[in-house]
Design a protein around this motif. Sequence first.
Motif, PDB file in Angstrom:
ATOM      1  N   UNK A 360       0.822  -1.216   0.000  1.00 39.02           N
ATOM      2  CA  UNK A 360       0.000   0.000   0.000  1.00 39.02           C
ATOM      3  C   UNK A 360       0.848   1.254   0.000  1.00 39.02           C
ATOM      4  N   UNK A 361       1.930   1.255   0.783  1.00 41.86           N
ATOM      5  CA  UNK A 361       2.780   2.448   0.884  1.00 41.86           C
ATOM      6  C   UNK A 361       4.105   2.088   1.513  1.00 41.86           C
ATOM      7  N   UNK A 362       5.075   2.979   1.307  1.00 39.69           N
ATOM      8  CA  UNK A 362       6.361   2.886   1.997  1.00 39.69           C
ATOM      9  C   UNK A 362       6.601   4.214   2.698  1.00 39.69           C
ATOM     10  N   UNK A 363       7.375   4.191   3.757  1.00 36.20           N
ATOM     11  CA  UNK A 363       7.707   5.428   4.459  1.00 36.20           C
ATOM     12  C   UNK A 363       9.022   5.248   5.209  1.00 36.20           C
ATOM     13  N   UNK A 364       9.646   6.382   5.508  1.00 32.19           N
ATOM     14  CA  UNK A 364      10.954   6.336   6.165  1.00 32.19           C
ATOM     15  C   UNK A 364      11.190   7.605   6.961  1.00 32.19           C
ATOM     16  N   UNK A 365      11.762   7.453   8.138  1.00 31.17           N
ATOM     17  CA  UNK A 365      12.317   8.556   8.910  1.00 31.17           C
ATOM     18  C   UNK A 365      13.667   8.083   9.427  1.00 31.17           C
ATOM     19  N   UNK A 366      14.735   8.641   8.908  1.00 26.07           N
ATOM     20  CA  UNK A 366      16.075   8.250   9.335  1.00 26.07           C
ATOM     21  C   UNK A 366      16.330   6.778   9.097  1.00 26.07           C
ATOM     22  N   UNK A 367      16.745   6.097  10.170  1.00 31.24           N
ATOM     23  CA  UNK A 367      17.093   4.678  10.081  1.00 31.24           C
ATOM     24  C   UNK A 367      15.887   3.761  10.299  1.00 31.24           C
TER      25      UNK A 367
END
Length: 433
Positions: A360-367
């Motif tokens: 559905x989705x990908x997301x990232x914050x830093x590591x």
Amino acid sequence: MNNLELKKRDLEVLWHPCTQMKDHETLPLIPIKKAHGVYLEDFEGNSYIDAVSSWWVNLFGHTNSYINEKIKEQLDTLEHVILAGFTHEQVVRLSERLVKLTPKGLSKCFYADNGSSAVEVALKMSFHAHKNSAKERKLFVSLSNSYHGETIGALSVGDVKLYKDTYEPLLIRTVQTPVPKDMSIEAAREAALAFGELCEERADEISAIILEPLVQGAGYMHMYNKEFLVLVRDICNSYDIHMIADEVMVGFGRTGEMFACQSANITPDFIVLSKGLTGGYLPLSVVLTTDEIYAKFYCDYNEHKAFLHSHSYTGNALACAAANATLDIFQRDNVIEENRKTAEYMAEKLLKFQELENVASIRQTGMICAVELKGYTPEERIGLRVYQYGLDNGVLLRPLGHVVYFMPPYIITKDECDKMMDTAYSAIKSLLK
């Protein structure tokens, strides 16, 4: 000793956390004999990349030689001493360093044993500070979809339906305000507006708002924009409401800054730290607060305003030695900059997950990276299937329901990162068959 023997002995005497024990009638336990770097190894020589940093605690790899050395040195000097009326060098040095590293204005350290316990400290300290100022503020605000631990107070300010349904009669008074629905500035402003409206109506009841800055860990790695932190800080200032930043998971470099609050350039009234504090070695947590809060408890004994909280192992010398060794590595190795490089590489690897029709989705914050799946019901236990696939291929993945995430130790190499993320990709793709 072998895998089978230890598994049998375990199931006769242990009750594991976060586990339906009946699952282990068909789902094998994984006995770990030793670990090094990003790898865990069982009694038969099988190794697994620890893609979840052993519940988000490990920063610089298992059996890190420098942290090992510093704990061993401390072991020959002082293992523990009561922290009421006594002190020791490790806890003083650690406190001095944390005051310098955390957002400006946080100047006093109060220690506990784990993240949930530290949340309890912050909640009690907030309520008691208002009480000492002749204000009865019994209500706490948290974000929808939040999680702050599993002791009674920490559970109360979380928003996990299963827990709340089960333990509701035991919980303290709380109310939830919406978390920003996505990582946009618009969503941050919309959620802040809702919090502001709540405060306008009920500020005289509210002691504090508690939140996980930028990333809600157990809340399926939901992420939001730093603008929300700025706006919440302003609203709290306007209504004399405390802001508690639960950085148990996101602290110590996980989000791209040493502490997530620093990305928004704000200082909360309380910051709660644990997990990575000791590099993943020993239980330790700390609540940092301001001189203003501290002053509300500072008085003659007979005024009876002292803060009422203690743990037997508060400020344990061995744990503090591990924490100081962890901070030494941050100071020596330019960790934050290196993390940003690793995060960039992970971001490149993350993009290919968008090709899969069940993503559905990908997301990232830093590591921290997350891949959210679609098209499955909770009863299908998709996360369990990904977990089993990962173990079969040498990677410890522990999805949060339909969200597969990556939070490896900072020392992970590109090749190890390839193995970790390629295995997850194959696991998700296999679900389509």
